[in-house]
Design a protein around this motif. Sequence first.
Motif, short mmCIF file in Angstrom:
data_model
loop_
_atom_site.label_atom_id
_atom_site.label_comp_id
_atom_site.label_asym_id
_atom_site.label_seq_id
_atom_site.Cartn_x
_atom_site.Cartn_y
_atom_site.Cartn_z
N VAL A 68 -9.50 -8.55 -0.64
CA VAL A 68 -8.44 -8.85 0.32
C VAL A 68 -7.11 -8.23 -0.10
CG1 VAL A 68 -7.21 -10.70 1.47
CG2 VAL A 68 -9.61 -10.97 0.97
N VAL A 69 -6.73 -8.38 -1.35
CA VAL A 69 -5.42 -7.88 -1.79
C VAL A 69 -5.32 -6.36 -1.63
CG1 VAL A 69 -3.82 -7.74 -3.74
CG2 VAL A 69 -5.09 -9.84 -3.34
N PRO A 70 -6.30 -5.57 -2.10
CA PRO A 70 -6.19 -4.11 -1.88
C PRO A 70 -6.20 -3.73 -0.40
CG PRO A 70 -7.83 -4.57 -3.57
CD PRO A 70 -7.43 -5.88 -2.97
N THR A 71 -6.91 -4.48 0.42
CA THR A 71 -6.93 -4.18 1.85
C THR A 71 -5.55 -4.37 2.47
OG1 THR A 71 -9.23 -4.88 1.99
CG2 THR A 71 -8.01 -4.79 4.04
N ILE A 72 -4.88 -5.47 2.14
CA ILE A 72 -3.55 -5.73 2.68
C ILE A 72 -2.54 -4.71 2.13
CG2 ILE A 72 -1.69 -7.43 2.84
CD1 ILE A 72 -4.23 -8.11 4.42
N ILE A 73 -2.67 -4.36 0.86
CA ILE A 73 -1.78 -3.35 0.28
C ILE A 73 -1.97 -2.01 1.00
CG2 ILE A 73 -1.33 -1.97 -1.79
CD1 ILE A 73 -1.88 -4.52 -3.43
N GLY A 74 -3.22 -1.63 1.24
CA GLY A 74 -3.50 -0.37 1.94
C GLY A 74 -2.92 -0.36 3.35
N GLY A 75 -3.06 -1.46 4.07
CA GLY A 75 -2.50 -1.55 5.41
C GLY A 75 -0.99 -1.47 5.41
N THR A 76 -0.36 -2.12 4.44
CA THR A 76 1.10 -2.10 4.34
C THR A 76 1.60 -0.68 4.05
OG1 THR A 76 1.09 -4.36 3.53
CG2 THR A 76 3.08 -3.08 3.12
N ILE A 77 0.92 0.00 3.15
CA ILE A 77 1.28 1.38 2.84
C ILE A 77 1.13 2.26 4.07
CG2 ILE A 77 0.58 3.43 1.51
CD1 ILE A 77 -0.03 1.49 -0.83
N LEU A 78 0.06 2.06 4.82
CA LEU A 78 -0.17 2.84 6.03
C LEU A 78 0.95 2.63 7.04
CD1 LEU A 78 -2.06 4.69 7.64
CD2 LEU A 78 -3.18 2.63 8.49
N TRP A 79 1.35 1.38 7.28
CA TRP A 79 2.45 1.11 8.21
C TRP A 79 3.74 1.78 7.74
CZ3 TRP A 79 2.04 -0.20 12.98
CH2 TRP A 79 1.04 -1.04 13.42
N PHE A 80 4.03 1.72 6.44
CA PHE A 80 5.26 2.32 5.93
C PHE A 80 5.22 3.85 6.04
CE2 PHE A 80 8.18 3.83 2.62
CZ PHE A 80 9.35 3.25 3.08
N VAL A 81 4.07 4.45 5.75
CA VAL A 81 3.94 5.90 5.88
C VAL A 81 4.14 6.31 7.34
CG1 VAL A 81 2.27 7.81 5.76
CG2 VAL A 81 2.53 6.25 3.83
N LEU A 82 3.58 5.56 8.27
CA LEU A 82 3.78 5.88 9.69
C LEU A 82 5.25 5.78 10.08
CD1 LEU A 82 0.70 4.10 11.27
CD2 LEU A 82 1.12 6.55 11.17
N PHE A 83 5.95 4.79 9.54
CA PHE A 83 7.39 4.67 9.80
C PHE A 83 8.14 5.89 9.30
CE2 PHE A 83 11.53 3.39 7.97
CZ PHE A 83 12.22 3.14 9.16
N VAL A 84 7.88 6.31 8.05
CA VAL A 84 8.59 7.44 7.45
C VAL A 84 8.26 8.74 8.20
CG1 VAL A 84 8.77 8.85 5.35
CG2 VAL A 84 8.79 6.36 5.20
N VAL A 85 7.01 8.91 8.62
CA VAL A 85 6.61 10.13 9.33
C VAL A 85 7.31 10.22 10.68
CG1 VAL A 85 4.64 11.22 10.50
CG2 VAL A 85 4.41 10.42 8.15
N GLN A 86 7.58 9.09 11.32
CA GLN A 86 8.20 9.11 12.65
C GLN A 86 9.72 9.26 12.59
OE1 GLN A 86 6.92 5.58 14.68
NE2 GLN A 86 4.87 6.37 15.03
N TYR B 250 1.35 -13.44 0.18
CA TYR B 250 0.48 -14.56 0.56
C TYR B 250 -0.91 -14.42 -0.04
CZ TYR B 250 -2.25 -17.78 3.33
OH TYR B 250 -3.10 -18.78 3.72
N VAL B 251 -1.54 -13.26 0.11
CA VAL B 251 -2.92 -13.12 -0.37
C VAL B 251 -3.00 -13.12 -1.89
CG1 VAL B 251 -3.78 -11.99 1.72
CG2 VAL B 251 -2.99 -10.59 -0.16
N LYS B 252 -1.94 -12.67 -2.56
CA LYS B 252 -1.95 -12.77 -4.03
C LYS B 252 -1.89 -14.22 -4.46
CE LYS B 252 -0.29 -8.33 -5.63
NZ LYS B 252 0.70 -7.65 -6.47
N LYS B 253 -1.04 -15.01 -3.81
CA LYS B 253 -0.96 -16.44 -4.13
C LYS B 253 -2.29 -17.12 -3.82
CE LYS B 253 2.92 -18.37 -4.65
NZ LYS B 253 3.52 -18.91 -5.84
N ARG B 254 -2.91 -16.77 -2.70
CA ARG B 254 -4.19 -17.36 -2.30
C ARG B 254 -5.28 -16.99 -3.30
NH1 ARG B 254 -8.59 -15.38 0.58
NH2 ARG B 254 -9.77 -16.97 1.69
N ASP B 255 -5.32 -15.73 -3.70
CA ASP B 255 -6.33 -15.27 -4.65
C ASP B 255 -6.16 -15.97 -6.00
OD1 ASP B 255 -8.55 -13.58 -5.18
OD2 ASP B 255 -7.25 -12.24 -6.33
#
Length: 112
Positions: free
Chosen positions: A18-36, A68-73
């Motif tokens: 779960v933690v790597p998945t959320i980190i990957g999604g967050t990085i993807l959103w940020f990269v899309l922001f910077v590219v635009q 959140y997911v780090k605290k949950r894990d």
Amino acid sequence: MAKWTPKHEAPEPLEGPVVPTIIGGTILWFVLFVVQLPFYGWYEDHGHTWWVWTCLAGAGLGLIGIWYVKKRDTAIKRDAARQAETDARAASDTPVDGATVEPAKPVESETP
């Protein structure tokens, strides 16, 4: 007439990385922001600036999700360790607080 629905048990919930998945999604959103960002003028001319800000919001919410997911894990791992410790103590028949257990003595009545 009622619809026919099969009756079966729900499957077990899937637990994955779960933690790597959320980190990957967050990085993807940020990269899309910077590219635009270089195309902000074009987005503004066409009324699509919300695309840029949606990506930034996704990155921001992703940071909250990572926290959140780090605290949950951590809580899940702590509970599993506590459960394993409890099971180990129960298996060895020792009391939880480490005290010795004495057999109960009969209570003597003071009335004749």
